[in-house]
Scaffold this active site. Structure first.
Site, mmCIF file in Angstrom:
data_model
loop_
_atom_site.group_PDB
_atom_site.id
_atom_site.type_symbol
_atom_site.label_atom_id
_atom_site.label_comp_id
_atom_site.label_asym_id
_atom_site.label_seq_id
_atom_site.Cartn_x
_atom_site.Cartn_y
_atom_site.Cartn_z
ATOM 1 N N GLU A 187 46.068 29.052 37.216
ATOM 2 C CA GLU A 187 46.075 29.932 38.393
ATOM 3 C C GLU A 187 45.054 29.438 39.402
ATOM 4 O OE1 GLU A 187 45.500 33.904 36.866
ATOM 5 O OE2 GLU A 187 47.635 34.136 36.501
ATOM 6 N N HIS B 34 44.617 41.063 46.905
ATOM 7 C CA HIS B 34 45.558 40.097 46.329
ATOM 8 C C HIS B 34 46.430 39.588 47.466
ATOM 9 C CE1 HIS B 34 48.559 38.154 43.913
ATOM 10 N NE2 HIS B 34 47.805 38.338 42.855
ATOM 11 N N ARG C 290 41.692 33.436 45.891
ATOM 12 C CA ARG C 290 42.423 34.538 46.518
ATOM 13 C C ARG C 290 41.923 34.929 47.903
ATOM 14 N NH1 ARG C 290 43.015 38.438 41.314
ATOM 15 N NH2 ARG C 290 44.798 37.304 40.542
ATOM 16 N N HIS D 36 43.191 44.875 45.540
ATOM 17 C CA HIS D 36 43.609 44.532 44.182
ATOM 18 C C HIS D 36 42.532 44.758 43.136
ATOM 19 C CE1 HIS D 36 45.936 42.539 41.154
ATOM 20 N NE2 HIS D 36 45.073 41.557 41.009
ATOM 21 N N ARG E 80 36.221 37.516 42.412
ATOM 22 C CA ARG E 80 36.652 37.368 41.018
ATOM 23 C C ARG E 80 37.622 36.198 40.875
ATOM 24 N NH1 ARG E 80 41.292 39.990 37.729
ATOM 25 N NH2 ARG E 80 42.279 39.864 39.759
HETATM 26 C C1 LIG Z 1 49.083 44.648 39.355
HETATM 27 C C2 LIG Z 1 47.850 44.100 38.700
HETATM 28 C C3 LIG Z 1 47.888 42.865 38.080
HETATM 29 C C4 LIG Z 1 46.741 42.360 37.447
HETATM 30 N N1 LIG Z 1 46.824 41.162 36.804
HETATM 31 C C5 LIG Z 1 45.735 40.714 36.103
HETATM 32 C C6 LIG Z 1 45.818 39.546 35.311
HETATM 33 O O1 LIG Z 1 46.858 38.902 35.205
HETATM 34 N N2 LIG Z 1 44.692 39.153 34.642
HETATM 35 C C7 LIG Z 1 43.503 39.820 34.718
HETATM 36 O O2 LIG Z 1 42.511 39.421 34.085
HETATM 37 N N3 LIG Z 1 43.427 40.953 35.459
HETATM 38 C C8 LIG Z 1 44.494 41.413 36.135
HETATM 39 N N4 LIG Z 1 44.407 42.561 36.865
HETATM 40 C C9 LIG Z 1 43.149 43.321 36.828
HETATM 41 C C10 LIG Z 1 43.067 44.038 35.481
HETATM 42 O O3 LIG Z 1 44.335 44.526 35.138
HETATM 43 C C11 LIG Z 1 42.092 45.194 35.536
HETATM 44 O O4 LIG Z 1 40.878 44.793 36.094
HETATM 45 C C12 LIG Z 1 41.829 45.715 34.144
HETATM 46 O O5 LIG Z 1 43.044 46.060 33.525
HETATM 47 C C13 LIG Z 1 40.915 46.914 34.194
HETATM 48 O O6 LIG Z 1 40.901 47.501 32.925
HETATM 49 P P1 LIG Z 1 40.064 48.818 32.707
HETATM 50 O O7 LIG Z 1 40.266 49.189 31.284
HETATM 51 O O8 LIG Z 1 38.708 48.635 33.222
HETATM 52 O O9 LIG Z 1 40.783 49.874 33.678
HETATM 53 P P2 LIG Z 1 42.264 50.450 33.673
HETATM 54 O O10 LIG Z 1 43.183 49.655 32.846
HETATM 55 O O11 LIG Z 1 42.628 50.698 35.083
HETATM 56 O O12 LIG Z 1 42.084 51.830 32.928
HETATM 57 C C14 LIG Z 1 41.340 52.879 33.517
HETATM 58 C C15 LIG Z 1 41.588 54.099 32.693
HETATM 59 O O13 LIG Z 1 40.713 55.148 33.103
HETATM 60 C C16 LIG Z 1 41.447 56.335 33.269
HETATM 61 N N5 LIG Z 1 40.703 57.177 34.198
HETATM 62 C C17 LIG Z 1 40.334 56.890 35.474
HETATM 63 N N6 LIG Z 1 39.635 57.916 35.982
HETATM 64 C C18 LIG Z 1 39.539 58.858 35.010
HETATM 65 C C19 LIG Z 1 38.954 60.144 34.931
HETATM 66 N N7 LIG Z 1 38.319 60.701 35.964
HETATM 67 N N8 LIG Z 1 39.071 60.841 33.788
HETATM 68 C C20 LIG Z 1 39.735 60.330 32.716
HETATM 69 N N9 LIG Z 1 40.330 59.106 32.746
HETATM 70 C C21 LIG Z 1 40.219 58.387 33.876
HETATM 71 C C22 LIG Z 1 42.799 55.865 33.759
HETATM 72 O O14 LIG Z 1 43.772 56.857 33.623
HETATM 73 C C23 LIG Z 1 42.996 54.672 32.843
HETATM 74 O O15 LIG Z 1 43.406 55.081 31.561
HETATM 75 C C24 LIG Z 1 45.539 43.083 37.487
HETATM 76 C C25 LIG Z 1 45.500 44.323 38.132
HETATM 77 C C26 LIG Z 1 46.649 44.836 38.723
HETATM 78 C C27 LIG Z 1 46.581 46.166 39.396
#
Ligand SMILES: Cc1cc2nc3c(=O)[nH]c(=O)nc-3n(C[C@H](O)[C@H](O)[C@H](O)COP(=O)(O)OP(=O)(O)OC[C@H]3O[C@@H](n4cnc5c(N)ncnc54)[C@H](O)[C@@H]3O)c2cc1C
Length: 531
Positions: free
Chosen positions: A116, A238, A287, A348, A383
């Site tokens: 990538e 993004h 990006r 993003h 990032r």
């Molecule tokens: C479309 C897309 C494609 C991506 N592709 C990639 C990729 O290929 N590779 C890569 O490394 N990264 C990628 N990313 C980034 C990556 O997906 C995220 O940074 C990562 O998944 C974040 O994980 P997390 O567990 O921190 O948050 P999330 O997976 O967003 O989870 C957050 C959680 O917190 C919960 N939550 C939020 N607020 C509250 C609250 N007040 N009370 C209770 N629960 C709450 C939500 O409901 C959710 O369950 C991508 C992001 C997107 C949007």
């Protein structure tokens, strides 16, 4: 109305994405864990990730090269220690996922690795173009089958409960209040350890690739509780989100450019390829460079979108590598094997967040932040693609290990949430109007290209919204929309304050008034008044 409930656990984890579920699985053998999540277990960015996870797994690749690529993308602002920590632990995280049964794409019996933008080697481990969904579902199955983990879906964190708020000595997190959306009552959760794994804040912008959950709740709650927040000016846009009137937030993965996709002006503007004129790395530039180039071309030619063309690849190749994108585009009448895909940039990734150390610890004793909600120093001013899923896993393990070593004092009894002072809201139009207004002016004034004047305008509007929302919050019973809006406005303030403090253009932060790079790279760390 049913009475409010009190729950007591060893560890509270807010969020059920990759960060939250990884931490829960690491802790469950020794701790009673609550996973509190505001919608269904599957909702969040993690399940949406397409491209994959960066880790040094291939012959010829080195940890030093992954570190170097991360540092280059971060434009001088990555914390070298955090970067090495993540890169060195990334291969073990992949093996952990393999052990749990994630069906990574293979070639000749080996992991298939893609490349990538910004990576000098093929090092992206993936499950075709739906990596996040495969990982998220594997972890959900594991978590559901683990007895020591109790799941609280449709429970939304309202605020953290701290020793300071209770008038007790010390700077400690003792638990939290969460709105139970089934009973509509705010419940109390107590524990000596709380992990915020609430994800990013993309919903603060009008156009975003993020799911609706990404409202910066953890960042706002930690700030209100007295924790430092850093580098919020660095919002990654993004470059290639699908542009279609009926589709919200569908991302076209970077791997499309990695596999030879070219960015073109639409026929009406000449149909030519434009990236080589902006950067020698062309479509494989990081990006921020690609997003700014698209923004520039769109503004210059007055376009709604540009085109991403990978039609030179055979249909079989596209079906094998991008089955989901191919199918989604085809549903909308776009055959990517024959024609280009219309794309626009969209918010993003939130590079900044709650300031944490190498153990994922935030500023309050007993409080941790992991995943996109945290500012670990890995991403610096930008990032590197596919470095965020791996950060979730590495820091989830580090936080779990730190909690396993701790010997916390018992948590005192916590007061029940008091909503005797409030009534039901008389009208919700105020909330929806303010949501729209906030997201639009953040897009217009605090987007890909910033100026001092635009930031001042945004700050002024944020102050007005905050006073309205605070009055609403004090007067009426809380609802999810109100809580999310309250958090988004606070996050907007933190983004603008960080952007105003940076008198240079670096990485994702680009200001027309401060176009140069300062000789010394320093993070922006905001100190809350309460700290
Ligand atoms: C479309 C897309 C494609 C991506 N592709 C990639 C990729 O290929 N590779 C890569 O490394 N990264 C990628 N990313 C980034 C990556 O997906 C995220 O940074 C990562 O998944 C974040 O994980 P997390 O567990 O921190 O948050 P999330 O997976 O967003 O989870 C957050 C959680 O917190 C919960 N939550 C939020 N607020 C509250 C609250 N007040 N009370 C209770 N629960 C709450 C939500 O409901 C959710 O369950 C991508 C992001 C997107 C949007």
């Amino acid at each position: 109305m049913p009475p409010s409930s009190h729950h007591s656990f060893d560890v509270l984890i807010v969020g059920s994405g990759l960060a939250g579920l990884s931490a829960a699985l690491h802790l469950a053998a020794t701790h009673r864990v609550a996973v509190i999540t505001k919608r269904n277990l599957s909702d969040g960015s993690s399940g949406w990730a397409q491209g994959g996870i960066a880790a040094v797994m291939g012959e010829g690749d080195t940890l030093a090269s992954h570190v170097q690529d991360t540092l280059v993308a971060g434009a001088g602002l990555c914390d070298p220690e955090a970067t090495r920590f993540v890169v060195e632990n990334a291969p073990a995280s992949i093996r952990w996922l393999q052990g749990l049964g994630v069906p990574f794409s293979q070639e000749d019996g080996q992991l298939h690795l893609t490349r990538e933008g910004g990576h000098s080697e093929r090092r992206i481990v993936h499950v075709t173009d739906a990596t996040g969904a495969a990982v998220q579902h594997t972890l959900m199955d594991q978590v559901r089958a683990t007895p020591n983990i109790t799941l609280f879906e449709h429970h939304m964190l309202v605020d953290l409960i701290t020793s300071a708020k209770l008038g007790l000595a010390g700077q400690r997190c003792l638990g939290l209040y969460a709105l139970n959306e089934v009973t509509d009552v705010v419940d109390t959760f107590s524990a000596p350890h709380t992990i915020l794994a609430t994800g990013g804040a993309g919903k603060v912008y009008l156009y975003t690739t993020n799911p609706d959950t990404a409202t910066g709740d953890g960042i706002a709650s930690a700030w209100r509780a007295g924790c430092r927040v850093g580098n919020m000016e660095f919002i990654q846009f993004h470059p290639t989100c699908l542009y279609h009137p009926h589709v919200k937030s569908f991302l076209i993965t970077e791997a499309v450019r990695g596999e030879g996709g070219k960015l073109l002006l639409p026929e009406s503007a000449g149909g030519t390829r434009f990236m080589p004129a902006h950067d020698a790395r062309a479509e494989l530039a990081p990006r921020d460079v690609v997003a700014r180039a698209i923004d520039f071309e769109m503004k210059k030619h007055g376009l709604d979108c540009v085109h991403l063309d990978i039609s030179h690849q055979p249909k079989a190749f596209l079906l094998e590598h991008f089955p989901n994108i191919y199918a989604r585009c085809l549903e909308l009448g776009i055959d990517m094997a024959r024609q280009p895909i219309p794309v626009v940039p969209a918010a993003h990734y939130t590079c900044g967040g709650i300031v944490t150390d190498l153990n994922g610890r935030a500023d309050l004793s007993g409080l941790y932040a992991v995943g996109e909600a945290a500012y670990t120093g890995l991403h610096g001013a930008n990032r590197l693609a596919s470095n965020s899923l791996v950060e979730c896993m590495v820091y989830a393990r580090a936080a779990a290990q730190d909690i396993a070593r701790a010997q916390p004092a018992p948590v005192p009894p916590l007061p029940t949430w008091d909503d005797s002072r409030v009534t039901d809201a008389d009208e919700s139009v105020v909330i929806s109007h303010n949501w729209d207004e906030l997201r639009r002016f953040m897009w217009d004034y605090v987007g890909i290209v910033r100026t001092n004047k635009r930031l001042d305008r945004a700050a002024h509007r944020i102050a007005l919204l905050q006073s309205e929302i605070q009055a609403f919050y004090a007067q009426f019973r809380v609802s999810r929309d109100l809580l999310e809006l309250r958090n988004l406005v606070l996050v907007a303030e933190l983004i603008v304050r960080c952007a105003q403090a940076r008198h240079e253009s670096r990485g994702l932060h680009f200001s027309r008034d401060w176009p140069d790079l300062l000789p010394q790279a320093l993070p922006t760390v905001l100190q809350p008044a309460a700290a």
